[in-house]
Write an enzyme that holds these catalytic residues in place. Sequence first.
Site, mmCIF file in Angstrom:
data_model
loop_
_atom_site.group_PDB
_atom_site.id
_atom_site.type_symbol
_atom_site.label_atom_id
_atom_site.label_comp_id
_atom_site.label_asym_id
_atom_site.label_seq_id
_atom_site.Cartn_x
_atom_site.Cartn_y
_atom_site.Cartn_z
ATOM 1 N N GLU A 97 0.785 -1.351 0.068
ATOM 2 C CA GLU A 97 -0.059 -0.028 -0.079
ATOM 3 C C GLU A 97 0.979 1.286 -0.134
ATOM 4 O O GLU A 97 2.189 1.268 0.317
ATOM 5 C CB GLU A 97 -1.060 0.077 1.066
ATOM 6 C CG GLU A 97 -0.513 -0.592 2.465
ATOM 7 C CD GLU A 97 -1.436 -0.826 3.560
ATOM 8 O OE1 GLU A 97 -1.974 -1.735 3.507
ATOM 9 O OE2 GLU A 97 -1.355 0.387 4.265
ATOM 10 N N CYS A 116 3.573 8.522 0.573
ATOM 11 C CA CYS A 116 4.183 7.880 1.479
ATOM 12 C C CYS A 116 4.421 6.372 0.805
ATOM 13 O O CYS A 116 3.435 5.783 0.376
ATOM 14 C CB CYS A 116 3.418 7.594 2.671
ATOM 15 S SG CYS A 116 3.872 6.594 4.074
ATOM 16 N N CYS A 123 7.180 -6.968 6.975
ATOM 17 C CA CYS A 123 8.131 -6.389 7.646
ATOM 18 C C CYS A 123 8.815 -7.506 8.797
ATOM 19 O O CYS A 123 7.618 -8.238 9.575
ATOM 20 C CB CYS A 123 7.939 -5.175 8.369
ATOM 21 S SG CYS A 123 9.342 -4.249 9.117
ATOM 22 N N CYS A 127 7.163 -4.961 15.078
ATOM 23 C CA CYS A 127 6.560 -4.082 16.198
ATOM 24 C C CYS A 127 5.185 -4.289 16.519
ATOM 25 O O CYS A 127 4.388 -4.393 15.525
ATOM 26 C CB CYS A 127 6.759 -2.633 15.873
ATOM 27 S SG CYS A 127 8.323 -2.058 15.435
ATOM 28 N N CYS A 130 2.101 -2.427 15.239
ATOM 29 C CA CYS A 130 2.121 -1.779 13.730
ATOM 30 C C CYS A 130 1.493 -3.127 12.893
ATOM 31 O O CYS A 130 1.845 -4.410 13.083
ATOM 32 C CB CYS A 130 3.691 -1.741 13.363
ATOM 33 S SG CYS A 130 3.713 -1.733 11.371
ATOM 34 N N CYS A 356 -0.068 2.561 8.753
ATOM 35 C CA CYS A 356 1.062 1.444 7.936
ATOM 36 C C CYS A 356 0.734 0.101 8.112
ATOM 37 O O CYS A 356 0.562 -0.415 8.856
ATOM 38 C CB CYS A 356 2.346 1.815 8.201
ATOM 39 S SG CYS A 356 3.566 0.273 8.687
HETATM 40 N N1 SAH Z 1 9.803 0.467 9.049
HETATM 41 C C1 SAH Z 1 10.133 1.865 9.205
HETATM 42 C C2 SAH Z 1 9.194 2.810 8.502
HETATM 43 C C3 SAH Z 1 7.941 2.426 8.277
HETATM 44 S S1 SAH Z 1 6.870 2.583 9.163
HETATM 45 C C4 SAH Z 1 9.916 2.276 10.629
HETATM 46 O O1 SAH Z 1 9.774 1.549 11.409
HETATM 47 O O2 SAH Z 1 10.396 3.419 10.771
HETATM 48 C C5 SAH Z 1 6.482 4.246 9.480
HETATM 49 C C6 SAH Z 1 6.101 4.975 10.897
HETATM 50 O O3 SAH Z 1 4.860 4.688 11.317
HETATM 51 C C7 SAH Z 1 7.046 4.475 12.108
HETATM 52 O O4 SAH Z 1 7.567 5.467 12.920
HETATM 53 C C8 SAH Z 1 6.589 3.579 12.741
HETATM 54 O O5 SAH Z 1 6.998 3.337 14.191
HETATM 55 C C9 SAH Z 1 5.154 4.260 12.829
HETATM 56 N N2 SAH Z 1 3.803 3.226 13.259
HETATM 57 C C10 SAH Z 1 3.764 2.060 12.725
HETATM 58 N N3 SAH Z 1 2.648 1.673 13.205
HETATM 59 C C11 SAH Z 1 1.987 2.606 13.932
HETATM 60 C C12 SAH Z 1 1.026 3.071 14.707
HETATM 61 N N4 SAH Z 1 0.044 1.933 14.869
HETATM 62 N N5 SAH Z 1 0.787 4.181 15.230
HETATM 63 C C13 SAH Z 1 1.434 5.264 15.095
HETATM 64 N N6 SAH Z 1 2.591 4.973 14.176
HETATM 65 C C14 SAH Z 1 2.841 3.902 13.800
HETATM 66 FE FE1 SF4 Z 2 8.330 -2.824 10.400
HETATM 67 FE FE2 SF4 Z 2 5.983 -1.728 11.182
HETATM 68 FE FE3 SF4 Z 2 8.208 -1.838 12.868
HETATM 69 FE FE4 SF4 Z 2 8.246 -0.088 10.912
HETATM 70 S S1 SF4 Z 2 6.598 0.042 12.523
HETATM 71 S S2 SF4 Z 2 9.980 -1.680 11.681
HETATM 72 S S3 SF4 Z 2 7.091 -1.314 9.376
HETATM 73 S S4 SF4 Z 2 7.093 -3.431 12.029
#
Ligand code: SAH
Ligand code: SF4
Length: 371
Positions: A97, A116, A123, A127, A130, A356
């Site tokens: 996406e 974006c 991934c 996390c 996420c 994301c």
């Molecule tokens: N993997 C990379 C880039 C993609 S995620 C990273 O983690 O930096 C882009 C941003 O969205 C990151 O700062 C991530 O921590 C944040 N993100 C992911 N899930 C989220 C959520 N549920 N609420 C707020 N930010 C989120």
């Molecule tokens: Fe991967 Fe989501 Fe963590 Fe970014 S925030 S590193 S996309 S799991």
Amino acid sequence: MPEINNPVNLLELTPVQLKEFVKLIGEPASSAERILKYIYREYAAGFTEMSDLDSSLQQKLAAGADLGELAPLEELVSADAQTRKVLFRLNDFNTIESTIMFFKNPGSGRERRTVCISSQVGCAVGCRFCATGQQGFVRNLSTGEIIGQILFFLRRFRDQMPAPVKGKNRAWLTNVVFMGMGEPLANYDNVRQAIAIINSPKGMGMGFHQVTLSTSGLVPQIRRIGAENLQFQLAVSLHAADDVLRDRLVPVNRKYPLSELMPACREYAAKTGRNIFIEYALFENINDSVGEAEKLMHLLDGLPCSINLITGNPIASSEFQPSSREVALIFQKKLIAGGIRTMLRVSRGTDIAAGCGQLRSRWLGQRGGDI
Ligand code: SAH
Ligand code: SF4
């Protein structure tokens, strides 16, 4: 002309490589300039739109190349029409996406348009807050699939671009952010090649300050981009100021704890002379107390950085709930009082699953897998 079995996706190639390809198929190198102009200034969707190329060249391109068109499966527009999210089907039926966001500064009237993009299908970092992290890792995106996401939006809006900015990516598309699905620094080579195309004056022609790469904190790669002096804005997703909490939120911290990540950030800032963005998503009763803000100030002491706070996006069946705006404002005030430039960003497109990986998660849930 040599036999080319698999069509070459021209979006995989830097301008210099495209010139080589054109020579390889027996055409003058000067044709490459015209092809580049069609791809990156006119946003041509196919070779038939490249009307001033010789028909022999058009035929060779049609036979041996393609323009990496991504197939949109679902396109959602937020109620305020300022955020548009697209789920794409890739050639191997995986899905990713991308989002475009429109901003207008109410004071100056200045407009920004930010795309974006994703760098991986799924991934591996995992996390817990996420949606992408919950999907596991499938594969890296190719350079062409990364560039294809940006070009999709340029093609989509090309007829609505006002004449003074049409064909000037710098002016129309103000920012590209690697903040979609995936960990861009885990797909280093393809992301690096994509950034070269985005930065190249004959490619997308965007400046380094217009491109932001967000990482969960892969220390060896942060050191490498510092050493290679790659041209973009680095954002580090911190979300916690001590290892116990960060191990829980961003599991890659167990491999690269703060005692390694912070020196790598300092080294990067010293080598490149650049400011780092620190991303911090606020989750209720998890990382949003004044005590956590104090720890964060201490951790960032002396690092040239600014903090982007965001109230977390809730994902399905998650223990992570967004902090309230009041709590976020208190957290921000504390950091500002400590002398750190801190923005509180508004989460965009929450009505269209703009966080994301959320749209793909919904799609996977409905279909029981990629299509
Ligand atoms: N993997 C990379 C880039 C993609 S995620 C990273 O983690 O930096 C882009 C941003 O969205 C990151 O700062 C991530 O921590 C944040 N993100 C992911 N899930 C989220 C959520 N549920 N609420 C707020 N930010 C989120
Ligand atoms: Fe991967 Fe989501 Fe963590 Fe970014 S925030 S590193 S996309 S799991």
